[in-house]
Design a protein around this motif. Sequence first.
Motif, PDB file in Angstrom:
ATOM      1  N   ILE A 179     -71.101 -37.764 -22.682  1.00  0.00           N
ATOM      2  CA  ILE A 179     -70.329 -36.561 -22.352  1.00  0.00           C
ATOM      3  C   ILE A 179     -71.221 -35.335 -22.105  1.00  0.00           C
ATOM      4  CG2 ILE A 179     -68.187 -37.315 -23.467  1.00  0.00           C
ATOM      5  CD1 ILE A 179     -68.813 -35.492 -25.810  1.00  0.00           C
ATOM      6  N   CYS A 345     -62.585 -31.685 -32.105  1.00  0.00           N
ATOM      7  CA  CYS A 345     -63.821 -31.986 -31.377  1.00  0.00           C
ATOM      8  C   CYS A 345     -64.263 -30.847 -30.449  1.00  0.00           C
ATOM      9  CB  CYS A 345     -63.630 -33.264 -30.560  1.00  0.00           C
ATOM     10  SG  CYS A 345     -65.084 -33.755 -29.648  1.00  0.00           S
ATOM     11  N   ILE A 346     -65.571 -30.549 -30.487  1.00  0.00           N
ATOM     12  CA  ILE A 346     -66.120 -29.540 -29.572  1.00  0.00           C
ATOM     13  C   ILE A 346     -66.983 -30.200 -28.488  1.00  0.00           C
ATOM     14  CG2 ILE A 346     -66.004 -27.579 -31.169  1.00  0.00           C
ATOM     15  CD1 ILE A 346     -68.976 -28.055 -31.831  1.00  0.00           C
ATOM     16  N   ARG A 347     -66.881 -31.524 -28.386  1.00  0.00           N
ATOM     17  CA  ARG A 347     -67.539 -32.287 -27.322  1.00  0.00           C
ATOM     18  C   ARG A 347     -69.060 -32.056 -27.270  1.00  0.00           C
ATOM     19  NH1 ARG A 347     -63.032 -34.250 -27.451  1.00  0.00           N
ATOM     20  NH2 ARG A 347     -61.470 -34.216 -25.803  1.00  0.00           N
ATOM     21  N   GLY A 349     -71.264 -34.489 -28.419  1.00  0.00           N
ATOM     22  CA  GLY A 349     -71.904 -35.785 -28.155  1.00  0.00           C
ATOM     23  C   GLY A 349     -72.788 -36.303 -29.279  1.00  0.00           C
ATOM     24  N   ALA A 350     -72.911 -35.551 -30.388  1.00  0.00           N
ATOM     25  CA  ALA A 350     -73.816 -35.989 -31.462  1.00  0.00           C
ATOM     26  C   ALA A 350     -73.389 -37.330 -32.052  1.00  0.00           C
ATOM     27  CB  ALA A 350     -73.883 -34.931 -32.562  1.00  0.00           C
ATOM     28  N   CYS A 351     -72.075 -37.572 -32.117  1.00  0.00           N
ATOM     29  CA  CYS A 351     -71.618 -38.841 -32.693  1.00  0.00           C
ATOM     30  C   CYS A 351     -72.112 -40.030 -31.866  1.00  0.00           C
ATOM     31  CB  CYS A 351     -70.097 -38.860 -32.825  1.00  0.00           C
ATOM     32  SG  CYS A 351     -69.214 -38.475 -31.312  1.00  0.00           S
ATOM     33  N   ILE A 374     -66.279 -40.770 -30.581  1.00  0.00           N
ATOM     34  CA  ILE A 374     -65.165 -39.873 -30.234  1.00  0.00           C
ATOM     35  C   ILE A 374     -64.310 -40.510 -29.125  1.00  0.00           C
ATOM     36  CG2 ILE A 374     -66.518 -38.458 -28.590  1.00  0.00           C
ATOM     37  CD1 ILE A 374     -63.614 -37.278 -30.886  1.00  0.00           C
ATOM     38  N   CYS A 405     -71.239 -35.293 -37.183  1.00  0.00           N
ATOM     39  CA  CYS A 405     -70.260 -34.420 -36.517  1.00  0.00           C
ATOM     40  C   CYS A 405     -70.324 -32.988 -37.069  1.00  0.00           C
ATOM     41  CB  CYS A 405     -68.850 -34.979 -36.685  1.00  0.00           C
ATOM     42  SG  CYS A 405     -67.620 -33.908 -35.904  1.00  0.00           S
ATOM     43  N   PRO A 406     -70.573 -32.008 -36.193  1.00  0.00           N
ATOM     44  CA  PRO A 406     -70.749 -30.629 -36.679  1.00  0.00           C
ATOM     45  C   PRO A 406     -69.471 -29.999 -37.210  1.00  0.00           C
ATOM     46  CG  PRO A 406     -70.767 -30.690 -34.286  1.00  0.00           C
ATOM     47  CD  PRO A 406     -70.777 -32.106 -34.742  1.00  0.00           C
ATOM     48  N   VAL A 407     -68.327 -30.570 -36.867  1.00  0.00           N
ATOM     49  CA  VAL A 407     -67.074 -29.986 -37.360  1.00  0.00           C
ATOM     50  C   VAL A 407     -66.363 -30.954 -38.318  1.00  0.00           C
ATOM     51  CG1 VAL A 407     -66.707 -28.310 -35.520  1.00  0.00           C
ATOM     52  CG2 VAL A 407     -65.957 -30.658 -35.184  1.00  0.00           C
ATOM     53  N   ILE A 409     -65.374 -34.085 -38.343  1.00  0.00           N
ATOM     54  CA  ILE A 409     -64.241 -34.975 -38.025  1.00  0.00           C
ATOM     55  C   ILE A 409     -64.495 -36.305 -38.739  1.00  0.00           C
ATOM     56  CG2 ILE A 409     -62.974 -36.171 -36.183  1.00  0.00           C
ATOM     57  CD1 ILE A 409     -63.839 -33.956 -34.294  1.00  0.00           C
ATOM     58  N   LEU A 411     -64.591 -39.394 -38.409  1.00  0.00           N
ATOM     59  CA  LEU A 411     -64.450 -40.406 -37.350  1.00  0.00           C
ATOM     60  C   LEU A 411     -64.229 -41.825 -37.870  1.00  0.00           C
ATOM     61  CD1 LEU A 411     -67.131 -38.785 -35.085  1.00  0.00           C
ATOM     62  CD2 LEU A 411     -64.798 -39.210 -34.345  1.00  0.00           C
TER      63      LEU A 411
HETATM   64  S1  SF4 Z   1     -69.912 -35.223 -33.057  1.00  0.00           S
HETATM   65 FE1  SF4 Z   1     -67.867 -34.437 -33.546  1.00  0.00          FE
HETATM   66  S2  SF4 Z   1     -67.642 -32.628 -32.272  1.00  0.00           S
HETATM   67 FE2  SF4 Z   1     -69.372 -33.774 -31.435  1.00  0.00          FE
HETATM   68  S3  SF4 Z   1     -68.448 -35.067 -29.823  1.00  0.00           S
HETATM   69 FE3  SF4 Z   1     -68.495 -36.283 -31.683  1.00  0.00          FE
HETATM   70  S4  SF4 Z   1     -66.490 -35.941 -32.632  1.00  0.00           S
HETATM   71 FE4  SF4 Z   1     -66.786 -34.325 -31.117  1.00  0.00          FE
END
Ligand code: SF4
Length: 529
Positions: A179, A345-347, A349-351, A374, A405-407, A409, A411
Amino acid sequence: MSQKIASDSMHINIEQLQQELNVEQREFNELQQRHFKVRAKMALENEALRKSFRGASDFLMGKRKAVFPDEGALSALRDRGEAIRQHSLANLPELLERLEKNLTANGVQVHWAETADEACTIIHDILTANNARTVVKGKSMVTEEIELNHFLEARGIECLESDMGEYLVQLAGETPSHIIMPAIHKNKAQIARLMHARAQTSDGSQVPYTEDVDELIGNARAILRDKFMRADAGISGVNMAVANTGTLCLVENEGNGRMTTTMPKLHIAVTGIEKVVEDFSHVPELLTLLTRSATGQKISTYFNMISGPKKAGELDGPEQVHLVLVDNGRSRIFSHPTLKPTLQCIRCGACMNHCPVYARVGGHAYGSTYPGPIGQVVTPQIAGLEKHGDMLSACSLNGACGEACPVRIPLPELIRELRAEAVSPQFTDATAVQEVMGRGAKRTLGESLIWRGWALTHRFAPLYRIMTTAMTRGRGLFRSKAAAALLSPWTDSRSTPQPARRSLHELAKARGVAGQYQNNTADKRGDNA
Ligand code: SF4
């Protein structure tokens, strides 16, 4: 062979190269139609692809680590990011109304789209009303999600991606595999072949073959700059939409986002409804989490704030700005008690970068706009478990994604919940909004019976003994062809289980320790007192 041709610039046969790329594109399209397991297997057999993804994941994880040197500070920042996103979701309906009101006051025209098709139609109508035939696009995952390019091109509107990675993916006729870095699966030689065979300068000539990165970027920049000058409209995504001020924030590194949103007379921004935040004070924390988690940058090269069309007397900027707010299944996610955090999610891509499965099979194996952890959570909820439920198996539940995940989530929990939804009985309550689309699509009678039997045998001791005795006595059967066929859904990607010669009870009895545990437990309960 293609590699050999491409690597020797003196002997490149452009027609042959174009044919090779056409074949590769056809193969890519065919593969995307195949089952998830087939795509994953093909990816695992592709050494170059595995090397690209492994290298890119290691590089990005290293960069992220370097910009978060203090674990305590990172944890505090993640808490704050989570709190901001949860606050947005807790007030989503009201914030969206406030956003619309303030955007409208700023001169931005706001449109609501319930489905992907509706969003595409709205955008097409805006373009048609303004006689726009050529469009430049900034990077936007939601426009990938709604397949906007296909929709517009089918109606005679030229739509050119201006983000370098997206541009390459579009030239190749593929879809993004990450992403943040859509062309992460391509190496330098592949990009050189692609540019030489399919990119054309403004005078219609082929781009010279080069594997020099600066030259490659320079060639793409020259082509895109010309397109920017001529484009009738620009379409972009949005990273954050600030409700209190009616401001659209856009994060990017190449300057193409700014060109897309300022050079053409018409700018259409497209975003999912979840991207709203209440206040500007929320932006810096999310921004720093986003850029550090995505690319290991303290801040991106460009950060754009769009608050309306150009005003009288201003020289730059579009004459019209539109925002299309896309639902496309998000309201359903919002109503689900367990799956709602998906919308945090703030998109970044770290996950994906931290996922061991993604690093091995790459993005295309998932067969969806959003790959990786994600993607496994978003895609089945948007497009249905019947179509995308298989991708849920691409997870070992190791938890690395949730840690990154920085926020915050959760997952792995969401993936587990969706796995349960995929095999839950259908039609529990057809009117329930929170039911995931395609619930129970992966449920089979045979599997249900096996698990029920398994549960029964573990509930009743005599049944358990019968089962273990049968398995130890009949262990030879596990090596038979019939067993291999019966167990193949499980053993295709795992070793066949081999029951021991003697059960644990038998071994315990033989060693004279049978019943010891029950006696000890009874002692502790005071039954012997
Ligand atoms: S690490 Fe968290 S915020 Fe970033 S894309 Fe994945 S789910 Fe979204």
